[in-house]
Scaffold this motif. Sequence first.
Motif, PDB file in Angstrom:
ATOM      1  N   GLY A  21      23.449  38.606 167.707  1.00  6.92           N
ATOM      2  CA  GLY A  21      22.136  38.240 168.240  1.00  6.92           C
ATOM      3  C   GLY A  21      21.315  39.438 168.665  1.00  6.92           C
ATOM      4  N   ASP A  22      20.541  39.277 169.751  1.00  8.84           N
ATOM      5  CA  ASP A  22      19.684  40.354 170.236  1.00  8.84           C
ATOM      6  C   ASP A  22      20.487  41.615 170.562  1.00  8.84           C
ATOM      7  OD1 ASP A  22      17.588  38.625 170.019  1.00  8.84           O
ATOM      8  OD2 ASP A  22      16.914  38.798 172.102  1.00  8.84           O
ATOM      9  N   ALA A  23      21.729  41.461 170.972  1.00 13.31           N
ATOM     10  CA  ALA A  23      22.571  42.627 171.266  1.00 13.31           C
ATOM     11  C   ALA A  23      22.746  43.505 170.035  1.00 13.31           C
ATOM     12  CB  ALA A  23      23.929  42.184 171.799  1.00 13.31           C
ATOM     13  N   ALA A  24      22.721  42.887 168.854  1.00 14.01           N
ATOM     14  CA  ALA A  24      22.829  43.621 167.590  1.00 14.01           C
ATOM     15  C   ALA A  24      21.462  43.981 167.025  1.00 14.01           C
ATOM     16  CB  ALA A  24      23.611  42.791 166.568  1.00 14.01           C
ATOM     17  N   GLY A  25      20.387  43.490 167.676  1.00  8.13           N
ATOM     18  CA  GLY A  25      19.023  43.821 167.244  1.00  8.13           C
ATOM     19  C   GLY A  25      18.458  42.940 166.163  1.00  8.13           C
ATOM     20  N   VAL A  26      18.964  41.723 166.008  1.00 13.75           N
ATOM     21  CA  VAL A  26      18.550  40.903 164.869  1.00 13.75           C
ATOM     22  C   VAL A  26      17.366  39.985 165.207  1.00 13.75           C
ATOM     23  CG1 VAL A  26      20.743  41.025 163.685  1.00 13.75           C
ATOM     24  CG2 VAL A  26      20.398  39.218 165.347  1.00 13.75           C
ATOM     25  N   VAL A  27      16.239  40.596 165.517  1.00 11.93           N
ATOM     26  CA  VAL A  27      14.972  39.885 165.637  1.00 11.93           C
ATOM     27  C   VAL A  27      14.082  40.359 164.496  1.00 11.93           C
ATOM     28  CG1 VAL A  27      12.898  39.575 167.038  1.00 11.93           C
ATOM     29  CG2 VAL A  27      15.143  39.576 168.118  1.00 11.93           C
ATOM     30  N   ALA A  28      13.433  39.436 163.818  1.00  6.90           N
ATOM     31  CA  ALA A  28      12.646  39.792 162.648  1.00  6.90           C
ATOM     32  C   ALA A  28      11.453  40.665 163.034  1.00  6.90           C
ATOM     33  CB  ALA A  28      12.149  38.530 161.947  1.00  6.90           C
ATOM     34  N   PRO A  29      11.252  41.807 162.356  1.00  2.92           N
ATOM     35  CA  PRO A  29      10.043  42.599 162.583  1.00  2.92           C
ATOM     36  C   PRO A  29       8.802  41.773 162.250  1.00  2.92           C
ATOM     37  CG  PRO A  29      11.645  43.801 161.245  1.00  2.92           C
ATOM     38  CD  PRO A  29      12.115  42.381 161.337  1.00  2.92           C
ATOM     39  N   SER A  30       7.673  42.191 162.757  1.00  2.00           N
ATOM     40  CA  SER A  30       6.377  41.573 162.482  1.00  2.00           C
ATOM     41  C   SER A  30       6.218  40.232 163.177  1.00  2.00           C
ATOM     42  CB  SER A  30       6.144  41.408 160.974  1.00  2.00           C
ATOM     43  OG  SER A  30       4.920  40.785 160.709  1.00  2.00           O
ATOM     44  N   SER A  31       7.131  39.286 162.922  1.00  2.00           N
ATOM     45  CA  SER A  31       6.995  37.950 163.500  1.00  2.00           C
ATOM     46  C   SER A  31       7.655  37.838 164.876  1.00  2.00           C
ATOM     47  CB  SER A  31       7.615  36.907 162.565  1.00  2.00           C
ATOM     48  OG  SER A  31       9.028  37.058 162.514  1.00  2.00           O
ATOM     49  N   GLY A  32       8.670  38.662 165.131  1.00  2.00           N
ATOM     50  CA  GLY A  32       9.417  38.547 166.379  1.00  2.00           C
ATOM     51  C   GLY A  32      10.316  37.331 166.424  1.00  2.00           C
ATOM     52  N   GLU A  33      10.495  36.659 165.297  1.00  2.00           N
ATOM     53  CA  GLU A  33      11.335  35.455 165.270  1.00  2.00           C
ATOM     54  C   GLU A  33      12.791  35.823 165.540  1.00  2.00           C
ATOM     55  OE1 GLU A  33      12.972  32.022 162.245  1.00  2.00           O
ATOM     56  OE2 GLU A  33      11.690  33.627 161.484  1.00  2.00           O
ATOM     57  N   GLY A  34      13.438  35.079 166.429  1.00  2.00           N
ATOM     58  CA  GLY A  34      14.790  35.457 166.784  1.00  2.00           C
ATOM     59  C   GLY A  34      15.822  34.349 166.826  1.00  2.00           C
ATOM     60  N   ILE A  35      15.408  33.091 167.014  1.00  2.00           N
ATOM     61  CA  ILE A  35      16.412  32.042 167.239  1.00  2.00           C
ATOM     62  C   ILE A  35      17.297  31.846 166.009  1.00  2.00           C
ATOM     63  CG2 ILE A  35      16.826  29.645 167.875  1.00  2.00           C
ATOM     64  CD1 ILE A  35      14.200  29.616 169.340  1.00  2.00           C
TER      65      ILE A  35
ATOM     66  N   ARG B 160      27.838  43.200 157.664  1.00  2.00           N
ATOM     67  CA  ARG B 160      27.767  43.161 156.202  1.00  2.00           C
ATOM     68  C   ARG B 160      27.252  41.806 155.719  1.00  2.00           C
ATOM     69  NH1 ARG B 160      33.304  44.422 154.369  1.00  2.00           N
ATOM     70  NH2 ARG B 160      32.871  46.269 155.631  1.00  2.00           N
ATOM     71  N   LEU B 161      27.764  40.731 156.288  1.00  2.00           N
ATOM     72  CA  LEU B 161      27.336  39.392 155.877  1.00  2.00           C
ATOM     73  C   LEU B 161      25.883  39.146 156.255  1.00  2.00           C
ATOM     74  CD1 LEU B 161      30.505  37.359 156.913  1.00  2.00           C
ATOM     75  CD2 LEU B 161      29.728  37.813 154.573  1.00  2.00           C
ATOM     76  N   PHE B 162      25.482  39.589 157.450  1.00  2.00           N
ATOM     77  CA  PHE B 162      24.099  39.388 157.883  1.00  2.00           C
ATOM     78  C   PHE B 162      23.128  40.135 156.976  1.00  2.00           C
ATOM     79  CE2 PHE B 162      20.223  40.032 160.164  1.00  2.00           C
ATOM     80  CZ  PHE B 162      20.055  38.886 160.917  1.00  2.00           C
ATOM     81  N   MET B 163      23.404  41.389 156.705  1.00  2.00           N
ATOM     82  CA  MET B 163      22.488  42.194 155.903  1.00  2.00           C
ATOM     83  C   MET B 163      22.444  41.744 154.449  1.00  2.00           C
ATOM     84  SD  MET B 163      20.832  44.131 157.773  1.00  2.00           S
ATOM     85  CE  MET B 163      20.818  44.806 159.417  1.00  2.00           C
ATOM     86  N   ARG B 164      23.547  41.267 153.938  1.00  2.00           N
ATOM     87  CA  ARG B 164      23.539  40.759 152.568  1.00  2.00           C
ATOM     88  C   ARG B 164      22.554  39.598 152.427  1.00  2.00           C
ATOM     89  NH1 ARG B 164      29.143  38.676 150.236  1.00  2.00           N
ATOM     90  NH2 ARG B 164      28.614  36.861 151.521  1.00  2.00           N
ATOM     91  N   GLU B 165      22.440  38.808 153.484  1.00  2.00           N
ATOM     92  CA  GLU B 165      21.564  37.635 153.451  1.00  2.00           C
ATOM     93  C   GLU B 165      20.121  37.969 153.810  1.00  2.00           C
ATOM     94  OE1 GLU B 165      21.186  33.314 153.075  1.00  2.00           O
ATOM     95  OE2 GLU B 165      22.790  34.708 152.576  1.00  2.00           O
ATOM     96  N   HIS B 166      19.897  38.913 154.750  1.00  2.00           N
ATOM     97  CA  HIS B 166      18.561  39.054 155.334  1.00  2.00           C
ATOM     98  C   HIS B 166      17.958  40.458 155.295  1.00  2.00           C
ATOM     99  CE1 HIS B 166      18.903  34.968 156.707  1.00  2.00           C
ATOM    100  NE2 HIS B 166      19.996  35.241 157.388  1.00  2.00           N
ATOM    101  N   LYS B 167      18.648  41.431 154.721  1.00  2.00           N
ATOM    102  CA  LYS B 167      18.141  42.805 154.720  1.00  2.00           C
ATOM    103  C   LYS B 167      16.772  42.921 154.048  1.00  2.00           C
ATOM    104  CE  LYS B 167      20.098  45.710 151.936  1.00  2.00           C
ATOM    105  NZ  LYS B 167      21.109  46.646 151.372  1.00  2.00           N
ATOM    106  N   THR B 168      16.576  42.262 152.925  1.00  2.00           N
ATOM    107  CA  THR B 168      15.312  42.382 152.207  1.00  2.00           C
ATOM    108  C   THR B 168      14.155  41.818 153.018  1.00  2.00           C
ATOM    109  OG1 THR B 168      16.454  42.253 150.085  1.00  2.00           O
ATOM    110  CG2 THR B 168      14.093  41.819 150.074  1.00  2.00           C
ATOM    111  N   VAL B 169      14.365  40.652 153.630  1.00  2.00           N
ATOM    112  CA  VAL B 169      13.319  40.051 154.455  1.00  2.00           C
ATOM    113  C   VAL B 169      12.954  40.976 155.608  1.00  2.00           C
ATOM    114  CG1 VAL B 169      12.792  38.147 156.032  1.00  2.00           C
ATOM    115  CG2 VAL B 169      13.885  37.682 153.842  1.00  2.00           C
ATOM    116  N   PHE B 170      13.938  41.562 156.263  1.00  2.00           N
ATOM    117  CA  PHE B 170      13.669  42.455 157.384  1.00  2.00           C
ATOM    118  C   PHE B 170      12.888  43.692 156.926  1.00  2.00           C
ATOM    119  CE2 PHE B 170      16.224  41.487 161.380  1.00  2.00           C
ATOM    120  CZ  PHE B 170      16.247  40.124 161.127  1.00  2.00           C
ATOM    121  N   ARG B 171      13.217  44.219 155.763  1.00  2.00           N
ATOM    122  CA  ARG B 171      12.504  45.396 155.253  1.00  2.00           C
ATOM    123  C   ARG B 171      11.054  45.069 154.938  1.00  2.00           C
ATOM    124  NH1 ARG B 171      16.827  48.372 151.132  1.00  2.00           N
ATOM    125  NH2 ARG B 171      18.061  49.406 152.759  1.00  2.00           N
ATOM    126  N   VAL B 172      10.824  43.935 154.306  1.00  2.00           N
ATOM    127  CA  VAL B 172       9.458  43.527 153.986  1.00  2.00           C
ATOM    128  C   VAL B 172       8.641  43.335 155.261  1.00  2.00           C
ATOM    129  CG1 VAL B 172       8.052  41.663 153.019  1.00  2.00           C
ATOM    130  CG2 VAL B 172      10.045  42.516 151.751  1.00  2.00           C
TER     131      VAL B 172
END
Length: 392
Positions: A267-281, A312-324
Amino acid sequence: MYDVVVIGGGPSGATAAEDLARSGHKVAMLDRAGRIKPCGGAIPPRLIADFAIPEDQLVAHITMARMISPTQRSVDMAIENGFIGMVDREHFDEFLRDRAAGAGATRLTGTFVKVDRDGSNPSVVYREKASGELRSIHTRLIIGADGARSAVARAEVPGGSTIPYVIAYHEIIEAPQSGARYDPVRCDVVYDGDISPDFYGWVFPHGKQASVGMGTGLSGFDLKAATAALRKASGLADCRTIRREGAPIPLRPLDRWDNGKDTVLAGDAAGVVAPSSGEGIYYAMFGGRVAASAAAACLTTGRASDLKLARRLFMREHKTVFRVLASMQNAYYRSNDRRERFVSLCHDVDVQRLTFEAYMNKAIVRSRPMAHVRIGLKNLAHLTGMVRPDYV
């Protein structure tokens, strides 16, 4: 002896605790209790489906988003073939904690102090809320889900103290019965440097209540004054204020989520809030799920290296979205002229459709390649000033 102690009982920690308990592991979930995170409360259909969220947890169904520019021009973006659910974190987080307990997790109420390693396994030391006394619980593994500026991350994970963040602040107010500028099924997103110099402001309906707030990473910026200005501009200045909340929101996933021994972040401890939108839940709950999967793998194999599976599992699924999204934030949030151009870009039908499809399904839509080409060309035209900000 617990298999896993989960530190933090927000959406990420509660999800991890529930998943591990349902798979037969002995789990304790330590939470401070009484804390409500400032949050717009939006959850997409994929979250509702993936995490079996019942209808009674949704306080509103949003069918429209309004993007508002610095000059007060607005673009309404209809949500086709669905809705965005809204939750109130005061009740939603407790629902998730209760569900984890119902699955078999042991709930503990207190504040994390440190990890001791006198023996072969770690012990989590915490201060019990009821008595104020220090307690110690033995465990094989630890999941740190204690939010941005995580004490677990700072103490246990290399680089855990260097995460960048913005400060989010909101006020929960009584929603007006009617109003020319407020719609109970529409989320307003305000891109105005006077409201937020580097992020945005929002007005999100919560049924009988509404969340009005903003975020910024600029030190010394007056969040309460900006929120008051936003309420006035939205016709909500006279609505009764129910509560006020503020907290840091991380801007980038940490490069490392585990300590190589017995601890992994979520979660937030790992920094997984979407850039731009701030979406986190959604990302918090998905992060809790992959942390639980990594912990379960480690418990089965005895290999501490399996804790790396979470990132590894998180980034495989969401790395591209976070970069965009990070690229979009860097390009458009730097000035009011750029914000004006961003809102103009939102007029585009391709932008609207692909944005909502990506948000609702949590993936970059690849089925319409020409739409991506058109958006790329229009984006370039706006960023280079080849078109006026009011170009449609």
